[in-house]
Design an enzyme around this catalytic site. Sequence first.
Site, PDB file in Angstrom:
ATOM      1  N   HIS A  97       0.835  -1.212   0.000  1.00  0.00           N
ATOM      2  CA  HIS A  97       0.000   0.000   0.000  1.00  0.00           C
ATOM      3  C   HIS A  97       0.870   1.262   0.000  1.00  0.00           C
ATOM      4  CE1 HIS A  97      -3.589   2.386   0.740  1.00  0.00           C
ATOM      5  NE2 HIS A  97      -2.909   3.034   1.682  1.00  0.00           N
ATOM      6  N   GLU A 147      -1.784  -5.487  -3.826  1.00  0.00           N
ATOM      7  CA  GLU A 147      -2.555  -5.083  -2.649  1.00  0.00           C
ATOM      8  C   GLU A 147      -3.944  -5.719  -2.684  1.00  0.00           C
ATOM      9  OE1 GLU A 147      -3.631  -0.809  -0.594  1.00  0.00           O
ATOM     10  OE2 GLU A 147      -3.947  -1.116  -2.735  1.00  0.00           O
ATOM     11  N   ASN A 161      28.337 -20.110  -5.805  1.00  0.00           N
ATOM     12  CA  ASN A 161      29.298 -21.205  -5.936  1.00  0.00           C
ATOM     13  C   ASN A 161      29.082 -22.270  -4.877  1.00  0.00           C
ATOM     14  OD1 ASN A 161      30.616 -20.388  -8.191  1.00  0.00           O
ATOM     15  ND2 ASN A 161      32.634 -20.256  -7.241  1.00  0.00           N
TER      16      ASN A 161
END
Length: 673
Positions: A45, A67, A401
């Site tokens: 919001h 929302e 990695n």
Amino acid sequence: MISEYREVFLEELEEQLQIMDGAILSLEQEGETDQVIQSLFRAAHTLKGSSAVMGYEEMKQLTHEMEHLLEQVRSKTLRITVALIDLLFKSMDSLRELKEDILRDDGAITDVSKRIRDLQNFSHLPQTWTLPVATEPISMPKLKLETELKVQNAEDQGLNVYWITLQLSADCTIKGARFYVIYSRISSWGEILHSVPDIDMAFEQSNEAHEFQFLFTGSHSSQRLEELVSTLTEVTSLMVEPLPPIDRESLSRRIEAETEVPEKVINEEQVQKGTSKSQTIRVSVERLDHLMNLVGELVIDHTRIHQVERTQRRRFSDDSVNELGQISDHLTRIIGDLQESVMKARMLPIEQLFNRFPRMVRDLSRDLDKDIELVIDGKDTELDRTLIEEISDPLIHLIRNAADHGIERPEQREMNGKNRKGTLTIRAAHEDNQIAIYVEDDGAGIDPAKMVKSALDKGIISAEEAMMLSDREAIDLIFRPGFSTASQVSDISGRGVGMDIVRSHIEKLNGLIDIETTLGQGTRFQIKLPLTLAIIVGLLVKLHDQTFIIPMNNITEIVRIPHHDIHTVRGQSVILLRDQIIPIIWLHDNFNIVRSEQRREYIQLVIVGSAEKRMALAVDELLGNQEIVIKALGSYIGKVDGIAGSTILGDGKVALILEVPEIINHLVRRTVM
């Protein structure tokens, strides 16, 4: 006018995106809670409002649809599912793409219309509570520690543990009473370890609920349990799922964590607080940089005042000299406090960086089909803002990695007698006036022989060089450009550029990196960085009659050795220090300075490092350490190899500051040639 608020908006945008990322992750891992939903809804919001004010229409529409969806979750007309979590995460990716558009400021705007349609379509799907059984995985609530202990006890007794999820008919008028009847019937077949809603809150919650969940343990098979539950009246939908075996190592760590540091409680409070404001104001980085430069000038002037005081004290012994000493001491305290305050103003908790990683590890786990638990420690550790931005890429490469090459697949881990779930730990701490960051996994470790073979196959080293490599040097091959042990190139790794980037970034930050690895048990990368790059502590050394400064954060130790301990390997002078061969550089030769004719019995060596490399610098005399402010050499002189800049000493003379990474790289280039 709007452009004046752009920077403020971008800062707020990043804050809200981090809150939303954390909240969605919390929904996925810990289940739905009113506080997390409210926090997510509030952040969406807020973004919708601020993006509308700034005129970012696409962002406003996207957050509006998010929302709208979250409002349905909040009103209990839509439930949290895996599909919804995925859609929310994809929407977050779209928001970040729009943020990049704003940063580039070139007029190009990412097309997010498909994402907006996905959100609209999802919210328009019929959300009835009579969906067919098990059409998609249901988000299960996170269990409390005491419940997990009960599950462990049931497993030890050889009992089965299931999640029973059922839905009542919409026509059922007394759902609370029906819940009690169902609870009682299921209890008669075994034991209910946990229920949603809780049996103690049934009166308040079950009359409004359509769906109930029971964590059940007993000797029945899942098929028999489905047959029994199907006999209950007014149940329209049913799913019986076995609970995966309890992760006992994780449970042990959780017991330790919950009995030692209530960090989880703190995190939940932070999520609940959401956008709570403290008594702070926003100050531009440029103003802080200017303030730090002024403090730097004060540090230089104070060093000179202190030098004058010592000179006067040698010449005179009257009250005026004592008074000058008192003023100098007072200035020491004031400038020290001022410097510390300005440095703290530039500091940010590393949490801002670490908060990006849970989502990344989640996505990596999915892409690689691995089960990885991320443990983060030391979020409150503070680091200079510049360093936080610079260290981001190296950490991302190390984490990718570790997930791709370090942690094995679940079936492989099981064959090796490990828990199916791998653990990746990221930790930060203040150590010895530096920042230490650790990235550690409990995976396969690094095999030196495999590293050497891969480097030979790719032509990175010669056969002759391979013969001379120690295990430690073989492991350090990982930092060579183009090196990779991956047999295939993927989106995650395999191109041999990631660790090279890590090394170059660490060098740029004047940091050090070390690897500790044990085959079959895991690997730990340790990164050490200076607290700040503005004012540093340097070691003053003498070469003939000239003073140079070596940054302390590049120094690992100082040794004094007799000349006969110096050996020659392939024309290069070296010393053997704790089983490690370290090359020696006579700085005199580098800077065309005459070596002292007086041969001393012992030689002073300053062991320095940059990233993974170590080297010994031979100097004539050690003068002590001092806080210094790095000044550029100016456009007239320009860049000088091996010199990072200059500073003004207490006697008013200029001293050059050594650029250790460049000096080391110069030796490496010379050795290769």
